[in-house]
Write an enzyme that holds these catalytic residues in place. Sequence first.
Site, PDB file in Angstrom:
ATOM      1  N   HIS A 160       1.623   5.306  -1.672  1.00  0.00           N
ATOM      2  CA  HIS A 160       1.227   6.493  -2.444  1.00  0.00           C
ATOM      3  C   HIS A 160       2.482   7.096  -3.071  1.00  0.00           C
ATOM      4  CE1 HIS A 160      -2.849   6.657  -0.725  1.00  0.00           C
ATOM      5  NE2 HIS A 160      -2.263   6.147   0.345  1.00  0.00           N
ATOM      6  N   HIS A 202      -4.630  -0.745   5.852  1.00  0.00           N
ATOM      7  CA  HIS A 202      -4.071  -0.031   7.018  1.00  0.00           C
ATOM      8  C   HIS A 202      -4.949  -0.134   8.263  1.00  0.00           C
ATOM      9  CE1 HIS A 202      -6.752   2.923   5.308  1.00  0.00           C
ATOM     10  NE2 HIS A 202      -5.901   3.343   4.399  1.00  0.00           N
ATOM     11  N   HIS A 215     -10.457   1.262   2.055  1.00  0.00           N
ATOM     12  CA  HIS A 215     -10.161   2.186   3.158  1.00  0.00           C
ATOM     13  C   HIS A 215     -11.382   2.140   4.066  1.00  0.00           C
ATOM     14  CE1 HIS A 215      -8.316   6.065   4.753  1.00  0.00           C
ATOM     15  NE2 HIS A 215      -9.410   5.875   5.474  1.00  0.00           N
ATOM     16  N   LYS A 263      -9.237  -0.179  -5.544  1.00  0.00           N
ATOM     17  CA  LYS A 263      -9.237   0.437  -4.215  1.00  0.00           C
ATOM     18  C   LYS A 263     -10.525   1.221  -4.003  1.00  0.00           C
ATOM     19  CE  LYS A 263      -7.642   2.113  -0.321  1.00  0.00           C
ATOM     20  NZ  LYS A 263      -6.622   3.139  -0.154  1.00  0.00           N
ATOM     21  N   HIS A 313       0.876  -1.194   0.000  1.00  0.00           N
ATOM     22  CA  HIS A 313       0.000   0.000   0.000  1.00  0.00           C
ATOM     23  C   HIS A 313       0.903   1.230   0.000  1.00  0.00           C
ATOM     24  CE1 HIS A 313      -3.774   2.204   1.606  1.00  0.00           C
ATOM     25  NE2 HIS A 313      -2.852   3.131   1.342  1.00  0.00           N
ATOM     26  N   ASP A 349       1.485   2.556   3.546  1.00  0.00           N
ATOM     27  CA  ASP A 349       0.642   3.749   3.429  1.00  0.00           C
ATOM     28  C   ASP A 349       1.506   5.005   3.504  1.00  0.00           C
ATOM     29  OD1 ASP A 349      -1.616   5.249   2.997  1.00  0.00           O
ATOM     30  OD2 ASP A 349      -2.348   5.128   5.057  1.00  0.00           O
TER      31      ASP A 349
HETATM   32  C1  NCD Z   1      -3.366   9.058   2.277  1.00  0.00           C
HETATM   33  C2  NCD Z   1      -2.937  10.102   1.247  1.00  0.00           C
HETATM   34  O1  NCD Z   1      -2.377  11.121   1.640  1.00  0.00           O
HETATM   35  O2  NCD Z   1      -3.152   9.871   0.042  1.00  0.00           O
HETATM   36  N1  NCD Z   1      -3.396   9.669   3.568  1.00  0.00           N
HETATM   37  C3  NCD Z   1      -3.347   9.045   4.757  1.00  0.00           C
HETATM   38  O3  NCD Z   1      -3.463   9.708   5.784  1.00  0.00           O
HETATM   39  N2  NCD Z   1      -3.153   7.750   4.866  1.00  0.00           N
HETATM   40  C4  NCD Z   1      -4.676   8.483   1.870  1.00  0.00           C
HETATM   41  C5  NCD Z   1      -5.090   7.283   2.654  1.00  0.00           C
HETATM   42  O4  NCD Z   1      -4.550   6.184   2.460  1.00  0.00           O
HETATM   43  O5  NCD Z   1      -5.980   7.431   3.494  1.00  0.00           O
HETATM   44 ZN    ZN Z   2      -3.223   5.067   1.730  1.00  0.00          ZN
END
Ligand code: NCD
Ligand code: ZN
Length: 335
Positions: A14, A168, A134, A95, A12, A240
Amino acid sequence: MSIILNSPLDMHLHLRDGDMLKVVAPLSATSFSGAVIMPNLIPPITTKDELIAYRKRVIDASKDSAFTPYMTLFFKSTYSKEFLTQVKDEISAIKLYPAGITTNSDGGVSGFNIDELKDTLNSMSELNIPLAIHGETNGFVMDREAEFISIYEMLASNFPNLKIIMEHITTKESVALLDRYDNLYATITLHHLLITLDDVAGGMLQPHLFCKPIAKRVEDREALREVAFKGHPKVMFGSDSAPHPQHAKEASFCSAGVFTAPIALQLLTELFIENSNLDNLQKFISTNGQNIYNIKVPKKRVILEEKSFIVPKKYGDVVPIYAGEEIRYTIKEIK
Ligand code: NCD
Ligand code: ZN
């Protein structure tokens, strides 16, 4: 003593886009064999063309051929079976975000009406496309994940052949749910193994530890640690890691997301050596993810040693967890 981790996976992650992608992608690509890449760009990834173009940008930015981005689409209940059949081979999961619950999730699902979702979810079951969720309601912030349990149960029982990944997870309730349904799995982040709400807001506010879902209580962290440390086959590491520029974190409207990717393996090594063992870390960091997602991964050996390392204050314009602090393990070599 050297510590060897084989083909680590981040299930996971970003990576964003544009200049941010160029900064953060190499930081994961050098030490991980692959990562499940989140689709919450602006706008989110909802078409095959966008997905393929984004994967190319990720690969170009990664600068490491032994790194596979496992791509995901942003869930829409309007996806037809025909569309899913066409895109199936390009994606590892879809997702699902509840509308407005986190960064760039405005186009997500509201209401969780089974009649609205069932066609797409049945098609995903038939085509073996995992659904990553999520799992938070828009209730009181500490209760959102626990309140989502009934939605996980509704989905897991109505779609028994759909592989559902609770992303998460942060609560003991989610941990308990894992063994109640064969088709439920979970990712756990590094930061939720390390911190509780006290670390975020118990003293001076720590914006770089603020994320969704918010870190919870000690007993929740204990429940997460228990399943992670024993290498439970239904849980896998998903950082995450969610980079935001410094000005968006150190602001009166602080964006949610903790940036951990560049030091995740070092901190996981420390945590598992102190509380578990390296066999279970290997399961958590790679084997379980490979089995759950049914993927083959590029071979990579990450060799770490016990040697103090000062976490950089910034990577590009992003402040990592424990910026400027000393940690105990360092990556010595990657082969
Ligand atoms: C994530 C993001 O910034 O894209 N933020 C987070 O707090 N985890 C999005 C997510 O996974 O909720
Ligand atoms: Zn995330």
